[in-house]
Enzyme design. Structure first.
Site, mmCIF file in Angstrom:
data_model
loop_
_atom_site.group_PDB
_atom_site.id
_atom_site.type_symbol
_atom_site.label_atom_id
_atom_site.label_comp_id
_atom_site.label_asym_id
_atom_site.label_seq_id
_atom_site.Cartn_x
_atom_site.Cartn_y
_atom_site.Cartn_z
ATOM 1 N N GLY A 66 -2.929 35.154 19.036
ATOM 2 C CA GLY A 66 -1.472 35.236 19.039
ATOM 3 C C GLY A 66 -0.959 36.537 18.452
ATOM 4 N N CYS A 67 -1.577 36.970 17.374
ATOM 5 C CA CYS A 67 -1.141 38.203 16.713
ATOM 6 C C CYS A 67 -1.454 39.425 17.573
ATOM 7 C CB CYS A 67 -1.764 38.318 15.333
ATOM 8 S SG CYS A 67 -1.204 36.989 14.230
ATOM 9 N N THR A 68 -2.561 39.374 18.312
ATOM 10 C CA THR A 68 -2.892 40.458 19.229
ATOM 11 C C THR A 68 -1.871 40.509 20.360
ATOM 12 O OG1 THR A 68 -5.235 40.329 18.668
ATOM 13 C CG2 THR A 68 -4.672 41.370 20.778
ATOM 14 N N ALA A 87 1.377 41.991 18.842
ATOM 15 C CA ALA A 87 1.244 43.414 18.515
ATOM 16 C C ALA A 87 1.212 44.263 19.791
ATOM 17 C CB ALA A 87 -0.012 43.657 17.680
#
Length: 159
Positions: free
Chosen positions: A48-50, A53
Site C-alpha cells: 500500500g505504501c509503495t 508513494a
C-alpha cells in the site's frame, strides 16, 4: 486517540525537524512560503505504501507546477527510506519519525482498525499546509490507491 487530537483546516501546522533518507535534517520551516503536502504512511516498501508513494512520484511534476511540494513521513529509519527511494525512484523527500512524535502531533498516530483488529500505529493521513504554516486540508484514514487523484479533486486541481 480521540478526534479532539486531530488537526483541522485553520489550525497551525506543528513544526518539525526530521532526518531524510540520507540523514539530512529537514524542517517544515525549510518550506516557509510554499504550499506543502505532508503525508504519513505506515511502512516503506509495503504494497500500500509503495502504491501511494509511486502515485505521488508519478504526479509530482504536475503538483509542483501548481506550487505544491511533497513530503512523506513514516516511522522507518533513514536506511529503510533510502532503500525505498532507490527501489521506487522516488523524487521527493521521505522523512524518518521513528519515535512517532511528529505523527502524534498531527493526530496521525493512534488506535486503528485493520480487518476488524484494533491496534495502535500510524494512521495513513495527509495534510496540505499553506505558505504561512496553516493547515488547509486534513485527511485521516486515507486509502493508498487513488489517493492523489482524490486529493487533487479535494483541492480543486483536478487535471
Amino acid at each position: 486517540m480521540t478526534d479532539s487530537t486531530r488537526l483541522s483546516p485553520g489550525n497551525p501546522a506543528p513544526d518539525f525537524t526530521l532526518e531524510d533518507a540520507q540523514g539530512k535534517q529537514v524542517s517544515l520551516a525549510d518550506y516557509a512560503g510554499s504550499t506543502v503536502i505532508v503525508y504519513f504512511y505506515p511502512k516503506a516498501s509495503t504494497p500500500g505504501c509503495t502504491t501511494e508513494a509511486c502515485d505521488f512520484r508519478d504526479n509530482l511534476d504536475s503538483l509542483e507546477s501548481l506550487g505544491y511540494r511533497v513530503l512523506g513521513i513514516s516511522p522507518d529509519k533513514p536506511g529503510a527510506l533510502q532503500k525505498f527511494v532507490d527501489n521506487q525512484s522516488l523524487t521527493f523527500p521521505l522523512l524518518s519519525d521513528p519515535s512517532h512524535e511528529v505523527a502524534e502531533a498531527y493526530g496521525a498516530w493512534g488506535e486503528k482498525k485493520n480487518y476488524g483488529k484494533v491496534s495502535v500505529g500510524l494512521i495513513r493521513s495527509t495534510f496540505v499546509i499553506d505558505g504561512s504554516g496553516t493547515i488547509q486540508l486534513a485527511q485521516y484514514n486515507v486509502r493508498a490507491k487513488g489517493h492523489v487523484a482524490k486529493l487533487r479533486r479535494d483541492l480543486g486541481i483536478d487535471a
